[in-house]
Design a protein around this motif. Sequence first.
Motif, PDB file in Angstrom:
ATOM      1  N   GLY B  46       4.645  31.212 -18.814  1.00 34.03           N
ATOM      2  CA  GLY B  46       3.928  30.078 -18.233  1.00 34.03           C
ATOM      3  C   GLY B  46       4.598  28.775 -18.631  1.00 34.03           C
ATOM      4  O   GLY B  46       4.782  27.874 -17.800  1.00 34.03           O
ATOM      5  N   LEU B  47       5.013  28.710 -19.868  1.00 34.47           N
ATOM      6  CA  LEU B  47       5.646  27.498 -20.378  1.00 34.47           C
ATOM      7  C   LEU B  47       6.923  27.191 -19.597  1.00 34.47           C
ATOM      8  O   LEU B  47       7.125  26.071 -19.124  1.00 34.47           O
ATOM      9  N   MET B  50       6.168  26.043 -16.112  1.00 35.45           N
ATOM     10  CA  MET B  50       5.642  24.683 -16.041  1.00 35.45           C
ATOM     11  C   MET B  50       6.737  23.657 -16.295  1.00 35.45           C
ATOM     12  O   MET B  50       6.764  22.590 -15.680  1.00 35.45           O
ATOM     13  N   ILE B  51       7.674  23.998 -17.222  1.00 36.62           N
ATOM     14  CA  ILE B  51       8.777  23.058 -17.465  1.00 36.62           C
ATOM     15  C   ILE B  51       9.589  22.895 -16.191  1.00 36.62           C
ATOM     16  O   ILE B  51       9.967  21.786 -15.804  1.00 36.62           O
ATOM     17  N   ILE B  53       8.565  23.391 -13.025  1.00 36.41           N
ATOM     18  CA  ILE B  53       7.825  22.603 -12.034  1.00 36.41           C
ATOM     19  C   ILE B  53       7.812  21.139 -12.452  1.00 36.41           C
ATOM     20  O   ILE B  53       7.903  20.233 -11.627  1.00 36.41           O
ATOM     21  N   GLY B  54       7.725  20.931 -13.757  1.00 41.58           N
ATOM     22  CA  GLY B  54       7.715  19.564 -14.257  1.00 41.58           C
ATOM     23  C   GLY B  54       8.989  18.809 -13.894  1.00 41.58           C
ATOM     24  O   GLY B  54       8.972  17.592 -13.710  1.00 41.58           O
ATOM     25  N   TYR B  57       8.310  17.790 -10.215  1.00 43.30           N
ATOM     26  CA  TYR B  57       7.249  16.778 -10.043  1.00 43.30           C
ATOM     27  C   TYR B  57       7.106  15.978 -11.329  1.00 43.30           C
ATOM     28  O   TYR B  57       6.284  16.294 -12.177  1.00 43.30           O
ATOM     29  N   PRO B  58       7.911  14.942 -11.527  1.00 43.41           N
ATOM     30  CA  PRO B  58       7.820  14.209 -12.791  1.00 43.41           C
ATOM     31  C   PRO B  58       6.531  13.394 -12.873  1.00 43.41           C
ATOM     32  O   PRO B  58       5.832  13.221 -11.873  1.00 43.41           O
ATOM     33  N   GLN B  59       6.236  12.907 -14.073  1.00 46.34           N
ATOM     34  CA  GLN B  59       5.054  12.073 -14.309  1.00 46.34           C
ATOM     35  C   GLN B  59       5.091  10.836 -13.419  1.00 46.34           C
ATOM     36  O   GLN B  59       6.121  10.188 -13.298  1.00 46.34           O
ATOM     37  N   LYS B  60       3.970  10.480 -12.815  1.00 47.26           N
ATOM     38  CA  LYS B  60       3.909   9.271 -11.982  1.00 47.26           C
ATOM     39  C   LYS B  60       3.919   8.021 -12.860  1.00 47.26           C
ATOM     40  O   LYS B  60       4.415   6.977 -12.486  1.00 47.26           O
ATOM     41  N   GLY B  70      10.542  18.556 -19.903  1.00 48.28           N
ATOM     42  CA  GLY B  70       9.604  19.372 -20.686  1.00 48.28           C
ATOM     43  C   GLY B  70       9.070  18.623 -21.889  1.00 48.28           C
ATOM     44  O   GLY B  70       8.805  19.207 -22.935  1.00 48.28           O
ATOM     45  N   TRP B  72       6.170  17.149 -22.657  1.00 46.91           N
ATOM     46  CA  TRP B  72       4.848  17.514 -23.196  1.00 46.91           C
ATOM     47  C   TRP B  72       4.898  18.875 -23.870  1.00 46.91           C
ATOM     48  O   TRP B  72       4.195  19.127 -24.849  1.00 46.91           O
ATOM     49  N   ALA B  73       5.750  19.745 -23.348  1.00 49.83           N
ATOM     50  CA  ALA B  73       5.877  21.058 -23.990  1.00 49.83           C
ATOM     51  C   ALA B  73       6.441  20.891 -25.394  1.00 49.83           C
ATOM     52  O   ALA B  73       5.967  21.525 -26.339  1.00 49.83           O
TER      53      ALA B  73
END
Lengths: 583, 121, 512
Positions: B46-47, B50-51, B53-54, B57-60, B70, B72-73
């Motif tokens: 999952g990690l 998510m990295i 996908i991250g 789709y970067p942080q707005k 990654g 936040w990971a």
Amino acid sequence: MIDFLQINPGIWLILSGLICTIIPHTPFTQLYRKCLVVCAPIFTAFMITQIFTSDIAIGGLISIAGIELTTLRIDNLSMVWGYLFCLIGILNGIYGLHEKCKITDSAALIYSGAAVAGVLSGDLLTLFLFWELTAISSVFLVWRGGEHAYAAGVRYLALHVLSGVILLIGAVIHAKFNGGSYAFNHIGLQNLGGWLILLAIGIKCGFPFLHMWMQDAYPKASITGTVILSAFTTKMAIYTLARGYVGTDILIYIGAVMTCFPVFFALVENDLRRVLSFSLNNQLGFMVCGIGIGTELAINGVVGQVFVHVIFKSLLFMSIGAVIYRVGTAKASELGGLFRSMPITALFCLIGAGSIAAFPLLAAFVTKAMIISSVIYEAHHNSVLYLIAAMLLFASAGVMEHSGIKVPYFTFFSHDSGRRVKEAPWNMLVAMGLAASLCIFLAFPWGGYQMLYNLLPYEANYKPYTVDHVVFQLQLLFAAITAFCLLKKSGLYPAEKRSEILDFDWFYRKCGFDLLKSINLGWNTLDAKISNITRSAYGSVNKCLYGVFSPIGSFSKAAPSGLASVMTAAMLILVLIIVYFVR
Amino acid sequence: MSLIKKSSQQVKPFDKERDIHPFAIPFLWLGNKKVIKNFIWIPFSGLILMILIGLLYPQKHPAPWDVIPGSWALIGFFSYCLIVLCAKPLTSLLAQPEDYYGEGGLLDPEFSVENMVDEND
Amino acid sequence: MNLMSIFSQWIIEQGPAFLIVLPLLMGAVTAVIPNKGMAWWITFFVTIICTYTAFSLFQHVYFDSFLLYTMGGWNPPHGISLIVDGLSAPILLLISVMAVLTVIYALPASISEIEPKKRAPFYAAFLICFAGLMGMVITGDAFNVFVFLEVSSISTYALVAMGAARDRRSLAAAYNYLIMGSIGATFFVIGLGFLFMETGTLNMAEMSDILSELDGGSRVSKVGYGFIIVGLGLKIAMFPLHTWLPRAYAYAPTKITIFLASTATKAAIYLLLRFTFTVFDPSFDYIAIMLKYLIMGVAIVGMAFASFQAIFQSDVRRVLAYSSVAQVGYILLGIGIATSSGLAAGYLHLLNHAVIKGCLFISVGAFWYRFGITRVNDFSGLFKTMPLTMGAFTLGGLSLIGVPFTAGFVSKVKLILAAAEQDMWWAVLVIVFSSVLAIVYIGRIILFAYFGTPPKINGSILVKNEAPLMMLFPMWTLGLMSIAIGVNAFGIGDSFVSASEIAASVLLGERG
């Protein structure tokens, strides 16, 4: 005719609590009492809907000794707390249905009533009154925990009554600076009164170094007692902060520290209810921090967080309570593998743990994101806040550690303790089920969280379910779980040990106590010496007085008429001398 | 007190296999040694996912650290490790016997399983 | 509230004479009627009628003006006049109300205290004593004062001696009282003789006019005043002349103690006020000096001294008797200050003290009636056996101490304010100190009663044994009255205060 809509709805709860105290204790009346416990919050919530018909409802104006009191004020902000306390009152009532204790029922009703009345009061004096009432009524819940809770209860009561007194002093000073008005609006830190009130609130909502009562008293209360306690006191304090100290910078830093330090204590703590108390403290930190930021988004986040927090925190305490009810302890070292015998409780506990850790689709996700986002948005203007945001993220990982993983893992999974017990009683399951479904419903992306957002004081345009939110939150959580698995595998994860973890309260429970003991010892020796001297002095004075005044004393002997006549003559002479010669 | 009564009812020898709640029977595999050993792959995959996908789709509203992929990971992982690794020094610093304050400790069950060795672990 | 309309004009016109004549006449009737059972009823109705009359006169004075009644239509200075004004009316009312309550209490109390054949004479003596006290207060003729003083005193000696059925020591006490009372009356009449020599009249108003024309008069009137004040001082139980009082109070029948404690000394204080302020005048320099040095001096010393004595007594009735001496000190202090606020405070304390002491002595009488106890040590656990009576005692005790929301508090605060106005801080100190001593002597009794264990008789704890209703009624009336004054319920507190203020203005000649 009394206008019932002018009466603070909390009074109804308090009244029903008083009625509870006079209902005699028989199996039959038990039923009525339990009905009252569940129905009184429903009625109170109904009264709030009747009163709160416009943007702001003000009532119950009383004038005492020239001071105008507004005993009832419901607006967008206090309304949320009013409903929330009623809701949790119902859940707690259901959770406690099995318990045959009259004191718990009455104390719970009066306590929740005082909390409702406190948040719905419009001036500081009314607030003070109910502030103290929450302290006094709730301490009975602590004392119901048994003999070992007695001392903790006394400490709890002392701190809370002290907090009320500080609040009162602060209110008086604050009113002096504000032309004698006790109205409870924004207070701020312009004068000493503001600082004192902040200190009083700080005690109630567990600012660092003022927090010890929470981890001291909550784990020692009775099973239902802990669940009830966890809901009201601290949230009432958060309400007063949100009312009086929005945008006060110092709160940002206090809040950030508050989120971080309990994380470390929660990890090493063995008693799971104490772990949850630390976790409660940490969650309060998020709220305090949000209030310090003070933007509309932040306040919305705080209010939403309070709402869902009360539900999932109660859910967690309820599930641990159920475990205690069946197993008899909440020590992590004694538990493990309970999912085999209490699977439903385990499920609810997992939902609660997921909620507090802010998994997407579970409660805290839609609210905590608002707080952290508001910090990051503000950080564009003030880069110090990035540090705060980092601390909040660190704390989020911490929440995942102690509430998200530790509590369910050591209780229900981990190594099998071999304990095979019955599933929790039905009423506990119902209460937990309701709370768990609320946790899911309030974060439901299609129509659920919007309802929660409608309750918030400001218009909420925030969209929690954007891809980046979900993804980055999941990164954090998955990373934490991965780390847990790695550490567990490598044996670095500490095993639970039975121990008492010292906290700041060591300074007064041990240090202060020992100091007092030695002072006492010194005093006793000194006292013995002094009292020897004084005793002999008193003795001789007393002897003198007794000799003069007592019935056998020289002045009280039955004076013979002759002596009295002589005295009269002497008096006459004195009088004549005065009228004759004194000029 | 009701608590004591409840626990005293349970001082009967457990039958580990028989007294299992019917709802739990389909999930007994959770206690399986192999499952526990390999559970790490679920969060880990999952990690990674998510990295990835991250990255797409970067942080707005990115924070300074969000330039690292990654981010936040990494925060989550290292925060977690830091917290857990703090446990040992903290324990040695703060832990005291349970009756340290002499007020009587917290609730205790009828018997302790603290030092029990579990073959599944 | 003005209740004038409900009183007939006849009562207002003839009331003053009625107040003296009725009890005197009925006293004689009571003594000779063959049916002894009637005695109580006659006494009861006479006191009720007198209360009604006194109340109507009080209302008249309060809302209208003072009354001058000429006996037989002979005008002063040759005839005898009766005066009802703002000074005497409240005392008249006080005496008659206390008489009613005492008579109510007396019905059950007589059963245990007075032999059946002595009951009718007892009530006759009581009525005559009552008539004497009323006469002392109402008359406007100085010699008449002496006559009524003797009427009340002689009947009181007899009444005190009736305690012999219970305690033989009452005979000695009555004898002692007789001697001291006679000396007092003699001094008083000698003083009057001097005054008559100086002024040639016995009418008080006339005397006052002549004395002010003479600017205080010669040494004859000074000596006259000296004799009068010592004579009255004996009756008042002014501090060093109080020695007769504790024994008389302790050994008299309980109902007589109640009546004496709440009325006799008060009537004598009234006379002191009347002579000092209206017959003489505080503007005469010897009066001013007397007030400043003698009255205040004995007041201060008496307050402290008698309070100490009260602490060390083992008999509750003696505790209360010494406390009465101390309370007289408070009243005299107010008089000695001699400003309008001081006089009002003293007068108010006079009224309040009558209420408080009445309540306390009635409850002590009830304890004696039920258990035959008067010693402090015997009060152990009384709250459990006689809760209502002990409750009334507690109310009275708190009021005596001067706890807020009680009558004692109101008058003590007024007294302190009056003293502070004159910068007499030492007086304030003594008042506070004496109140602290009151806490000790009352608190000691209350502690015993509340926290002691009830005595065991034959191994079993005494069961609840409440006083009869006829005793509970008067004691709770007075107990609640003291609270009502303290919290100004139904305007009672205000009417007491304004009555005292009117009295003070009468004394200072500001009101007719």
